[in-house]
Motif scaffolding. Sequence first.
Motif, PDB file in Angstrom:
ATOM      1  N   ASP A  79       4.092 -23.268 -16.699  1.00 34.15           N
ATOM      2  CA  ASP A  79       4.922 -23.721 -17.622  1.00 34.15           C
ATOM      3  C   ASP A  79       6.092 -22.941 -17.905  1.00 34.15           C
ATOM      4  OD1 ASP A  79       6.006 -25.016 -19.904  1.00 34.15           O
ATOM      5  OD2 ASP A  79       4.162 -24.761 -21.182  1.00 34.15           O
ATOM      6  N   SER A  80       7.274 -23.307 -17.188  1.00 37.74           N
ATOM      7  CA  SER A  80       8.519 -22.397 -17.087  1.00 37.74           C
ATOM      8  C   SER A  80       9.253 -22.467 -18.469  1.00 37.74           C
ATOM      9  CB  SER A  80       9.526 -22.979 -16.047  1.00 37.74           C
ATOM     10  OG  SER A  80       9.760 -24.376 -16.440  1.00 37.74           O
ATOM     11  N   GLU A  81       8.972 -23.355 -19.523  1.00 36.60           N
ATOM     12  CA  GLU A  81       9.098 -23.211 -20.679  1.00 36.60           C
ATOM     13  C   GLU A  81       8.693 -22.279 -21.739  1.00 36.60           C
ATOM     14  OE1 GLU A  81       9.513 -26.104 -24.555  1.00 36.60           O
ATOM     15  OE2 GLU A  81       9.924 -27.065 -22.645  1.00 36.60           O
ATOM     16  N   ASN A  82       7.377 -22.025 -21.463  1.00 34.95           N
ATOM     17  CA  ASN A  82       6.789 -21.059 -22.178  1.00 34.95           C
ATOM     18  C   ASN A  82       6.229 -19.536 -21.272  1.00 34.95           C
ATOM     19  OD1 ASN A  82       6.368 -22.202 -24.829  1.00 34.95           O
ATOM     20  ND2 ASN A  82       5.404 -23.849 -23.502  1.00 34.95           N
ATOM     21  N   ASP A  83       6.532 -19.608 -20.126  1.00 38.33           N
ATOM     22  CA  ASP A  83       6.347 -18.756 -19.143  1.00 38.33           C
ATOM     23  C   ASP A  83       4.993 -18.317 -18.771  1.00 38.33           C
ATOM     24  OD1 ASP A  83       7.456 -16.684 -17.448  1.00 38.33           O
ATOM     25  OD2 ASP A  83       7.260 -15.092 -18.908  1.00 38.33           O
ATOM     26  N   CYS A  84       4.065 -19.371 -18.864  1.00 37.68           N
ATOM     27  CA  CYS A  84       2.577 -19.126 -18.796  1.00 37.68           C
ATOM     28  C   CYS A  84       1.958 -19.989 -18.023  1.00 37.68           C
ATOM     29  CB  CYS A  84       1.930 -18.825 -19.816  1.00 37.68           C
ATOM     30  SG  CYS A  84       2.197 -20.467 -20.809  1.00 37.68           S
ATOM     31  N   TRP A  85       0.874 -19.912 -17.454  1.00 33.99           N
ATOM     32  CA  TRP A  85       0.031 -20.642 -16.680  1.00 33.99           C
ATOM     33  C   TRP A  85      -0.639 -21.616 -17.820  1.00 33.99           C
ATOM     34  CZ3 TRP A  85       0.491 -22.053 -11.878  1.00 33.99           C
ATOM     35  CH2 TRP A  85       0.781 -21.230 -10.908  1.00 33.99           C
ATOM     36  N   TYR A  86      -0.413 -22.766 -17.836  1.00 33.92           N
ATOM     37  CA  TYR A  86      -0.686 -23.652 -19.146  1.00 33.92           C
ATOM     38  C   TYR A  86      -2.007 -23.895 -19.408  1.00 33.92           C
ATOM     39  CZ  TYR A  86      -0.605 -27.588 -22.188  1.00 33.92           C
ATOM     40  OH  TYR A  86      -0.828 -28.486 -23.388  1.00 33.92           O
ATOM     41  N   ASN A  87      -2.813 -24.307 -18.622  1.00 32.44           N
ATOM     42  CA  ASN A  87      -4.516 -24.379 -18.883  1.00 32.44           C
ATOM     43  C   ASN A  87      -4.734 -23.242 -19.154  1.00 32.44           C
ATOM     44  OD1 ASN A  87      -4.329 -27.266 -18.402  1.00 32.44           O
ATOM     45  ND2 ASN A  87      -4.628 -27.126 -16.337  1.00 32.44           N
ATOM     46  N   HIS A  88      -4.776 -22.066 -18.356  1.00 29.81           N
ATOM     47  CA  HIS A  88      -5.420 -20.789 -18.824  1.00 29.81           C
ATOM     48  C   HIS A  88      -4.775 -20.343 -20.258  1.00 29.81           C
ATOM     49  CE1 HIS A  88      -6.776 -16.714 -18.082  1.00 29.81           C
ATOM     50  NE2 HIS A  88      -5.590 -16.345 -18.671  1.00 29.81           N
ATOM     51  N   HIS A  89      -3.541 -20.666 -20.589  1.00 29.85           N
ATOM     52  CA  HIS A  89      -3.168 -20.253 -21.833  1.00 29.85           C
ATOM     53  C   HIS A  89      -3.733 -21.035 -22.887  1.00 29.85           C
ATOM     54  CE1 HIS A  89      -0.353 -18.766 -25.023  1.00 29.85           C
ATOM     55  NE2 HIS A  89      -0.234 -20.125 -25.287  1.00 29.85           N
ATOM     56  N   GLU A  90      -3.887 -22.325 -22.590  1.00 33.60           N
ATOM     57  CA  GLU A  90      -4.680 -22.914 -23.699  1.00 33.60           C
ATOM     58  C   GLU A  90      -6.279 -22.741 -23.634  1.00 33.60           C
ATOM     59  OE1 GLU A  90      -3.478 -25.887 -25.685  1.00 33.60           O
ATOM     60  OE2 GLU A  90      -1.684 -24.787 -25.058  1.00 33.60           O
ATOM     61  N   ASN A  91      -6.728 -22.310 -22.701  1.00 31.13           N
ATOM     62  CA  ASN A  91      -8.190 -21.930 -22.627  1.00 31.13           C
ATOM     63  C   ASN A  91      -8.351 -20.460 -23.612  1.00 31.13           C
ATOM     64  OD1 ASN A  91      -9.223 -23.948 -21.458  1.00 31.13           O
ATOM     65  ND2 ASN A  91      -9.217 -22.942 -19.402  1.00 31.13           N
ATOM     66  N   ARG A  92      -7.178 -19.625 -23.258  1.00 31.26           N
ATOM     67  CA  ARG A  92      -7.528 -18.345 -23.790  1.00 31.26           C
ATOM     68  C   ARG A  92      -7.000 -18.633 -25.275  1.00 31.26           C
ATOM     69  NH1 ARG A  92      -9.011 -12.979 -24.078  1.00 31.26           N
ATOM     70  NH2 ARG A  92      -7.841 -11.944 -25.652  1.00 31.26           N
ATOM     71  N   GLU A  93      -6.069 -19.203 -25.925  1.00 34.72           N
ATOM     72  CA  GLU A  93      -5.872 -19.696 -27.393  1.00 34.72           C
ATOM     73  C   GLU A  93      -7.195 -20.341 -27.901  1.00 34.72           C
ATOM     74  OE1 GLU A  93      -2.605 -22.108 -27.856  1.00 34.72           O
ATOM     75  OE2 GLU A  93      -1.218 -20.300 -28.185  1.00 34.72           O
ATOM     76  N   HIS A  94      -7.929 -21.191 -27.350  1.00 36.42           N
ATOM     77  CA  HIS A  94      -9.087 -21.942 -27.798  1.00 36.42           C
ATOM     78  C   HIS A  94      -9.984 -20.693 -28.066  1.00 36.42           C
ATOM     79  CE1 HIS A  94     -12.041 -24.612 -28.734  1.00 36.42           C
ATOM     80  NE2 HIS A  94     -12.790 -23.911 -27.985  1.00 36.42           N
ATOM     81  N   PHE A  95     -10.245 -19.785 -27.013  1.00 36.21           N
ATOM     82  CA  PHE A  95     -11.255 -18.708 -27.202  1.00 36.21           C
ATOM     83  C   PHE A  95     -10.898 -17.884 -28.319  1.00 36.21           C
ATOM     84  CE2 PHE A  95     -12.053 -14.260 -26.370  1.00 36.21           C
ATOM     85  CZ  PHE A  95     -13.136 -14.335 -26.375  1.00 36.21           C
TER      86      PHE A  95
END
Length: 124
Positions: A79-95
């Motif tokens: 995700d270039s807007e948020n500068d991260c791998w989207y699904n990985h970031h979402e999984n980390r946030e949920h955790f």
Amino acid sequence: MSNWKITGPPRFFDGVGMVYLVGKGGSRFNAAEEDELKALLAGWQPIETAPKDELVFLYSPPQSGDYPDDIRIDVDFFDSENDCWYNHHENREHFECVAPPGSQGPSVEAPYTHWRPYFTSPTN
């Protein structure tokens, strides 16, 4: 990954075809170089070359606690807007929201080391 070079003349082997000797300058491969070469030959590319905002297959090396034959392949997009791998970031946030204190979860940084294009669906 760009340091691989053909180090000798090609040789022909019956049943295989032309074989090229490759190396990175040393006389023997270490385990990491061998894995890197296998990834290159299988069509995987270094993560640094992954496209932005495009769904791709991603490879992560084995993690502690994996079974010996585990292979980690994910589907994600950078995700270039948020500068991260989207699904990985979402999984980390949920955790971080639901895991009890002291739990071990996804790393802050995505563990991906290689990528390859995601397939497209048939049109017919």
